[in-house]
Design a protein around this motif. Structure first.
Motif, PDB file in Angstrom:
ATOM      1  N   VAL A 195      -2.825  -2.110 -12.034  1.00  0.00           N
ATOM      2  CA  VAL A 195      -3.336  -2.349 -10.618  1.00  0.00           C
ATOM      3  C   VAL A 195      -2.589  -1.434  -9.658  1.00  0.00           C
ATOM      4  O   VAL A 195      -1.372  -1.237  -9.898  1.00  0.00           O
ATOM      5  N   PRO A 196      -3.297  -0.672  -8.809  1.00  0.00           N
ATOM      6  CA  PRO A 196      -2.630   0.088  -7.773  1.00  0.00           C
ATOM      7  C   PRO A 196      -1.493  -0.656  -6.908  1.00  0.00           C
ATOM      8  O   PRO A 196      -1.851  -1.906  -6.878  1.00  0.00           O
ATOM      9  N   ARG A 197      -0.887   0.128  -6.220  1.00  0.00           N
ATOM     10  CA  ARG A 197       0.106  -0.508  -5.400  1.00  0.00           C
ATOM     11  C   ARG A 197      -0.806  -1.240  -4.163  1.00  0.00           C
ATOM     12  O   ARG A 197      -0.311  -2.347  -3.785  1.00  0.00           O
ATOM     13  N   LEU A 198      -1.902  -0.690  -3.800  1.00  0.00           N
ATOM     14  CA  LEU A 198      -2.616  -1.307  -2.819  1.00  0.00           C
ATOM     15  C   LEU A 198      -4.008  -1.950  -3.150  1.00  0.00           C
ATOM     16  O   LEU A 198      -4.691  -1.188  -3.900  1.00  0.00           O
ATOM     17  N   TYR A 199      -4.308  -3.143  -2.690  1.00  0.00           N
ATOM     18  CA  TYR A 199      -5.320  -3.879  -3.204  1.00  0.00           C
ATOM     19  C   TYR A 199      -6.141  -4.287  -2.002  1.00  0.00           C
ATOM     20  O   TYR A 199      -6.076  -5.276  -1.570  1.00  0.00           O
ATOM     21  N   GLY A 201      -9.317   7.287  -0.738  1.00  0.00           N
ATOM     22  CA  GLY A 201      -8.696   7.051  -2.148  1.00  0.00           C
ATOM     23  C   GLY A 201      -8.408   6.054  -2.973  1.00  0.00           C
ATOM     24  O   GLY A 201      -7.795   5.940  -3.955  1.00  0.00           O
ATOM     25  N   VAL A 202      -9.047   4.707  -2.184  1.00  0.00           N
ATOM     26  CA  VAL A 202      -8.627   3.579  -2.919  1.00  0.00           C
ATOM     27  C   VAL A 202      -9.225   3.391  -4.462  1.00  0.00           C
ATOM     28  O   VAL A 202     -10.374   3.927  -4.644  1.00  0.00           O
ATOM     29  N   THR A 203      -8.502   2.776  -5.585  1.00  0.00           N
ATOM     30  CA  THR A 203      -9.215   2.720  -6.811  1.00  0.00           C
ATOM     31  C   THR A 203      -9.415   1.408  -7.198  1.00  0.00           C
ATOM     32  O   THR A 203     -10.034   1.117  -8.331  1.00  0.00           O
ATOM     33  N   ILE A 224      -4.560  -6.658   0.742  1.00  0.00           N
ATOM     34  CA  ILE A 224      -4.508  -6.515   2.372  1.00  0.00           C
ATOM     35  C   ILE A 224      -6.059  -6.836   2.837  1.00  0.00           C
ATOM     36  O   ILE A 224      -6.920  -6.360   2.425  1.00  0.00           O
ATOM     37  N   ILE A 225      -6.107  -7.821   3.604  1.00  0.00           N
ATOM     38  CA  ILE A 225      -7.257  -8.042   4.492  1.00  0.00           C
ATOM     39  C   ILE A 225      -7.135  -7.830   5.888  1.00  0.00           C
ATOM     40  O   ILE A 225      -7.782  -6.725   6.508  1.00  0.00           O
ATOM     41  N   GLY A 226      -6.415  -8.664   6.552  1.00  0.00           N
ATOM     42  CA  GLY A 226      -6.276  -8.561   8.096  1.00  0.00           C
ATOM     43  C   GLY A 226      -5.701  -7.490   8.552  1.00  0.00           C
ATOM     44  O   GLY A 226      -5.689  -6.994   9.807  1.00  0.00           O
ATOM     45  N   ALA A 227      -4.400  -7.053   7.982  1.00  0.00           N
ATOM     46  CA  ALA A 227      -3.650  -5.768   8.460  1.00  0.00           C
ATOM     47  C   ALA A 227      -4.389  -4.701   8.667  1.00  0.00           C
ATOM     48  O   ALA A 227      -4.153  -3.633   9.435  1.00  0.00           O
TER      49      ALA A 227
END
Length: 214
Positions: A6-10, A36-38, A187-190
């Protein structure tokens, strides 16, 4: 069983939240792609199967040719029909074993909200485990009790699987969540802050988090 680093940001693309804010799903996903999200999860709690598949195929088209993992929320069968190789199930969704039947070579993630559920998800063979809500969140109508950073630490001690923290995480708190043992923050709402694009928020979060040592 699938494999996922998993990358740092999901990022989680929630169709209901986008619609409530008048944001076009395609444009939002394009911003995430350009940032660039993976890995990306698509969540639609209210749409019909036909609508979910239509949006899923649009997302696939946006990421065509990119090295990205697309995760369907809730439904292994819709993931299979969309041609996606990953699904995320909750405690009330399809069981991990049932998800394996639909996606025998796919990736199955599971939401957990307690140490007992972390242990059960690990034993059932989840490819990654989500723990939360870490902080108070408004992105669910009936959120589970907050687990806090201590809940992340406890979950980390109970599994060697990739650990995704979710719930009320902001750019200011993302670093502390990673330091508590999460491999990734969902992350959703942020993302939905005035004056900033999704791409800018991706960049903000990535800057805020400790560098991976993997």
């Amino acid at each position: 069983m699938g494999f996922l680093r998993v990358p740092r940001l999901y990022p989680i693309v929630d169709s209901e939240m986008l619609a409530a804010r008048g944001i076009d799903l395609r444009s939002f996903v394009e911003e995430l792609r350009d940032a660039g999200v993976t890995l990306l999860q698509y969540r639609d709690k209210t749409g019909s199967s036909e609508q979910i598949l239509r949006n899923s195929r649009a997302i696939s088209g946006i990421f065509q040719g990119a090295d990205v993992t697309l995760v369907m929320n809730d439904s292994p069968e819709l993931a299979r029909l969309a041609g996606w190789r990953a699904v995320h199930v909750g405690q009330t969704d399809a069981a991990i074993a049932e998800a394996r039947l639909a996606l025998p070579h796919g990736i199955v993630g599971c939401s957990t909200h307690s140490t007992r559920q972390v242990i059960e998800a690990d034993a059932a063979g989840a490819d990654y485990i989500a723990i939360g809500p870490v902080f108070s969140t408004s992105t669910k109508r009936n959120p589970d009790p907050v687990v806090g950073l201590e809940g992340v630490r406890q979950a980390r001690a109970l599994t060697s699987k990739p650990l995704v923290a979710i719930g009320g995480i902001t750019a200011d708190s993302a670093g502390s969540v990673i330091e508590a043992g999460a491999d990734s923050v969902a992350i959703i709402g942020a993302f939905f802050h005035p004056g900033a694009t999704a791409a800018q928020w991706v960049e903000t979060f990535i800057r805020a988090m400790p560098k991976s040592t993997a």
